[in-house]
Design a protein around this motif. Structure first.
Motif, PDB file in Angstrom:
ATOM      1  N   VAL A 143       0.634  -1.237  -0.043  1.00  0.00           N
ATOM      2  CA  VAL A 143      -0.078  -0.002  -0.049  1.00  0.00           C
ATOM      3  C   VAL A 143       0.889   1.212  -0.074  1.00  0.00           C
ATOM      4  CG1 VAL A 143      -1.988  -1.159   0.977  1.00  0.00           C
ATOM      5  CG2 VAL A 143      -0.009   0.099   2.663  1.00  0.00           C
ATOM      6  N   LEU A 144       0.532   2.146  -0.732  1.00  0.00           N
ATOM      7  CA  LEU A 144       1.140   3.630  -0.809  1.00  0.00           C
ATOM      8  C   LEU A 144       0.110   4.450  -0.326  1.00  0.00           C
ATOM      9  CD1 LEU A 144       3.199   5.752  -1.384  1.00  0.00           C
ATOM     10  CD2 LEU A 144       2.680   5.360  -3.761  1.00  0.00           C
ATOM     11  N   THR A 145       0.148   5.023   1.022  1.00  0.00           N
ATOM     12  CA  THR A 145      -1.126   5.608   1.397  1.00  0.00           C
ATOM     13  C   THR A 145      -0.901   7.061   1.704  1.00  0.00           C
ATOM     14  OG1 THR A 145      -0.176   5.491   4.010  1.00  0.00           O
ATOM     15  CG2 THR A 145      -1.413   3.679   3.014  1.00  0.00           C
ATOM     16  N   PRO A 146      -1.691   7.859   1.779  1.00  0.00           N
ATOM     17  CA  PRO A 146      -1.796   9.281   2.221  1.00  0.00           C
ATOM     18  C   PRO A 146      -1.160   9.432   3.690  1.00  0.00           C
ATOM     19  CG  PRO A 146      -3.914   8.885   1.336  1.00  0.00           C
ATOM     20  CD  PRO A 146      -3.134   7.475   1.673  1.00  0.00           C
ATOM     21  N   ASP A 147      -1.106  10.794   3.957  1.00  0.00           N
ATOM     22  CA  ASP A 147      -0.537  10.705   5.450  1.00  0.00           C
ATOM     23  C   ASP A 147      -1.606  10.550   6.516  1.00  0.00           C
ATOM     24  OD1 ASP A 147      -1.837  13.317   5.210  1.00  0.00           O
ATOM     25  OD2 ASP A 147      -0.059  14.321   5.084  1.00  0.00           O
ATOM     26  N   PHE A 148      -2.690  10.567   6.207  1.00  0.00           N
ATOM     27  CA  PHE A 148      -3.879  10.598   7.240  1.00  0.00           C
ATOM     28  C   PHE A 148      -3.678  11.711   8.218  1.00  0.00           C
ATOM     29  CE2 PHE A 148      -3.528   5.873   5.929  1.00  0.00           C
ATOM     30  CZ  PHE A 148      -4.683   5.765   5.058  1.00  0.00           C
ATOM     31  N   LEU A 149      -3.389  12.765   7.864  1.00  0.00           N
ATOM     32  CA  LEU A 149      -3.306  13.961   8.581  1.00  0.00           C
ATOM     33  C   LEU A 149      -4.396  14.254   9.365  1.00  0.00           C
ATOM     34  CD1 LEU A 149      -1.134  16.096   9.504  1.00  0.00           C
ATOM     35  CD2 LEU A 149      -1.926  17.568   7.699  1.00  0.00           C
ATOM     36  N   ARG A 150      -4.318  14.529  10.687  1.00  0.00           N
ATOM     37  CA  ARG A 150      -5.615  14.757  11.472  1.00  0.00           C
ATOM     38  C   ARG A 150      -6.568  13.772  11.551  1.00  0.00           C
ATOM     39  NH1 ARG A 150      -3.539  19.797  10.224  1.00  0.00           N
ATOM     40  NH2 ARG A 150      -4.768  19.762   8.362  1.00  0.00           N
ATOM     41  N   LYS A 151      -6.359  12.433  11.307  1.00  0.00           N
ATOM     42  CA  LYS A 151      -7.427  11.328  11.056  1.00  0.00           C
ATOM     43  C   LYS A 151      -6.851  10.255  12.158  1.00  0.00           C
ATOM     44  CE  LYS A 151      -9.294  13.228   7.631  1.00  0.00           C
ATOM     45  NZ  LYS A 151     -10.655  13.861   7.429  1.00  0.00           N
ATOM     46  N   GLU A 152      -7.376  10.615  13.403  1.00  0.00           N
ATOM     47  CA  GLU A 152      -6.860   9.710  14.577  1.00  0.00           C
ATOM     48  C   GLU A 152      -7.336   8.300  14.281  1.00  0.00           C
ATOM     49  OE1 GLU A 152      -7.087   9.355  19.483  1.00  0.00           O
ATOM     50  OE2 GLU A 152      -8.058  11.194  18.429  1.00  0.00           O
ATOM     51  N   GLY A 153      -6.572   7.289  14.435  1.00  0.00           N
ATOM     52  CA  GLY A 153      -6.813   5.957  14.485  1.00  0.00           C
ATOM     53  C   GLY A 153      -6.905   5.247  12.863  1.00  0.00           C
ATOM     54  N   ALA A 154      -6.591   6.150  11.845  1.00  0.00           N
ATOM     55  CA  ALA A 154      -6.699   5.842  10.513  1.00  0.00           C
ATOM     56  C   ALA A 154      -5.462   4.748  10.318  1.00  0.00           C
ATOM     57  CB  ALA A 154      -6.735   6.760   9.620  1.00  0.00           C
ATOM     58  N   LEU A 155      -4.265   5.281  10.594  1.00  0.00           N
ATOM     59  CA  LEU A 155      -2.999   4.316  10.414  1.00  0.00           C
ATOM     60  C   LEU A 155      -3.435   2.976  10.852  1.00  0.00           C
ATOM     61  CD1 LEU A 155      -0.073   4.129   9.425  1.00  0.00           C
ATOM     62  CD2 LEU A 155       0.529   4.937  11.694  1.00  0.00           C
ATOM     63  N   GLU A 156      -3.845   2.962  12.203  1.00  0.00           N
ATOM     64  CA  GLU A 156      -3.973   1.513  12.881  1.00  0.00           C
ATOM     65  C   GLU A 156      -4.939   0.714  12.111  1.00  0.00           C
ATOM     66  OE1 GLU A 156      -2.508   4.396  15.763  1.00  0.00           O
ATOM     67  OE2 GLU A 156      -3.849   4.639  14.281  1.00  0.00           O
ATOM     68  N   ILE A 157      -6.000   1.316  11.392  1.00  0.00           N
ATOM     69  CA  ILE A 157      -6.962   0.485  10.442  1.00  0.00           C
ATOM     70  C   ILE A 157      -6.098  -0.138   9.428  1.00  0.00           C
ATOM     71  CG2 ILE A 157      -8.873   0.480   9.009  1.00  0.00           C
ATOM     72  CD1 ILE A 157      -9.833   2.938  10.891  1.00  0.00           C
ATOM     73  N   VAL A 158      -5.328   0.574   8.672  1.00  0.00           N
ATOM     74  CA  VAL A 158      -4.479   0.091   7.588  1.00  0.00           C
ATOM     75  C   VAL A 158      -3.596  -0.973   7.999  1.00  0.00           C
ATOM     76  CG1 VAL A 158      -3.155   0.636   5.701  1.00  0.00           C
ATOM     77  CG2 VAL A 158      -5.086   2.015   6.314  1.00  0.00           C
ATOM     78  N   VAL A 159      -2.735  -0.744   9.176  1.00  0.00           N
ATOM     79  CA  VAL A 159      -1.653  -1.669   9.630  1.00  0.00           C
ATOM     80  C   VAL A 159      -2.439  -3.067  10.109  1.00  0.00           C
ATOM     81  CG1 VAL A 159       0.185  -1.998  11.442  1.00  0.00           C
ATOM     82  CG2 VAL A 159      -0.073   0.063   9.974  1.00  0.00           C
ATOM     83  N   ALA A 160      -3.488  -2.801  10.551  1.00  0.00           N
ATOM     84  CA  ALA A 160      -4.341  -4.118  11.005  1.00  0.00           C
ATOM     85  C   ALA A 160      -4.709  -4.999   9.893  1.00  0.00           C
ATOM     86  CB  ALA A 160      -5.281  -3.635  11.988  1.00  0.00           C
ATOM     87  N   ALA A 161      -4.953  -4.472   8.774  1.00  0.00           N
ATOM     88  CA  ALA A 161      -5.381  -5.416   7.664  1.00  0.00           C
ATOM     89  C   ALA A 161      -3.864  -6.044   7.127  1.00  0.00           C
ATOM     90  CB  ALA A 161      -5.826  -4.195   6.472  1.00  0.00           C
ATOM     91  N   LYS A 162      -2.889  -5.714   7.546  1.00  0.00           N
ATOM     92  CA  LYS A 162      -1.703  -6.687   7.209  1.00  0.00           C
ATOM     93  C   LYS A 162      -1.252  -6.490   5.812  1.00  0.00           C
ATOM     94  CE  LYS A 162      -0.873  -8.370  11.390  1.00  0.00           C
ATOM     95  NZ  LYS A 162       0.180  -8.292  12.124  1.00  0.00           N
TER      96      LYS A 162
END
Length: 324
Positions: free
Chosen positions: A164-183
């Motif tokens: 995955v090549l993601t945006p920075d999810f700036l000011r989106k609390e918990g967003a990064l964790e959702i993507v990482v959890a998808a492995k």
């Protein structure tokens, strides 16, 4: 006869025949410099290229290969390699280097994950790259949609590895964790340029937020490969590139890509200089000395170029470092 082209263009559908970058229209015209011989590419002509194009069209998918005007599209599509862009073709930001349309995006397509999975399976991809536009309009920045796409590919093409090549999810609390959890197998987030150029080149982003995002991926899952990339030729100084390498290593990033910035149009940031292949080689040597597992540095290097081969190299490099 081999045709050499300086730029790759495509015809917009009638309903999209509007300025791609209305927010950039106020910029003074910047003459597009002629590219040196070492970064000119062949026009795409192979039958496999056309087959790949047809798969993309049939599944109504968007690819960053087309939207960003990537110079490697002929090579990659001729090898049935494609990078899929999810969450639409319109970005909420206006980065000065980017050729993707800017504006207010439409609603998220709930059928997109299945469409991506079908395309991956029909193309028989060993490795796939999933990226997206910035979706600052969404509560989670599109993180759940990334997770749904990953899950659909896992179900439809379980042997395919996913980057995955993601945006920075700036000011989106918990967003990064959702993507990482998808492995995903590789988590990529590009810095794009050195911090001194952010105000003009990437005004909607924050350099140290992006560094922290990559560091946080490793905290959440130390086994996940992380990756980031920059463009050169935007007026950066050599010492700034070397400091950026140190910042990424502090965040334990595994893979660095460095490519030449190419100005998409007169409305975009001008090319401030063309970096020679010898200079790219020097950057590669230094980056390896700083501890990256994998480095790709060349005029035509892009984040997803040779991504499958590079992932194999990443795994081998980690195994060698661990003595396995």
């Amino acid at each position: 006869m081999v045709t050499i082209v300086d730029t790759l263009t495509r015809t917009e559908p009638a309903d999209k025949a509007k300025p791609r970058h209305p927010e950039k229209a106020h910029r003074p015209d910047n003459p597009v410099q002629r590219k040196p011989a070492w970064i000119r590419v062949k026009a795409p002509t192979s039958p496999v290229y056309r087959e790949t194009q047809e798969v993309v069209r049939q599944n109504k998918l968007v690819t960053v290969c087309e939207e960003a005007g990537c110079p490697n599209i002929g090579e990659c599509w001729s090898k049935k390699h494609a990078s899929f862009m999810i969450l639409g073709d319109t970005c909420t930001r206006a980065c000065a280097f980017c050729n993707v349309r800017t504006g207010m995006p439409g609603p998220v397509d709930p059928n997109e994950p299945e469409g991506i999975a079908r395309a991956v399976a029909s193309m028989g991809l060993d490795h796939v790259v999933i990226t997206s536009v910035d979706r600052d309009d969404l509560e989670d920045g599109g993180a759940r949609h990334f997770a749904e796409v990953i899950a659909a590919i896992r179900a439809g093409a379980p042997k395919t590895t996913i980057e995955v090549l993601t945006p920075d999810f700036l000011r989106k609390e918990g967003a990064l964790e959702i993507v990482v959890a998808a492995k995903p197998d590789v988590f990529n987030h590009n810095l794009e340029t050195v911090p001194s150029k952010y105000l003009k080149v990437r005004p909607g982003a924050r350099y140290f937020h992006s560094i922290r995002l990559l560091q946080r991926v490793k905290e959440l899952d130390p086994t996940m490969f992380t990756k980031s990339g920059i463009m050169v030729g935007l007026g950066e100084e050599r010492n700034e590139v070397l400091q950026l390498m140190d910042d990424l290593r502090t965040a334990d990033v595994d893979f660095l890509t460095i490519g030449q910035y190419l100005q998409p149009s007169k409305k975009h940031h001008p090319v401030m200089g063309f970096v020679t292949p010898e200079e790219f080689k020097a950057y590669e040597t230094i980056a390896y000395a700083k501890g990256f597992l994998k480095v790709s540095a060349s005029p035509l290097t892009r984040s997803s170029h040779h991504a499958g081969e590079d992932f194999a190299d990443l795994r081998a490099a980690r195994a060698a470092r661990l003595g396995r």
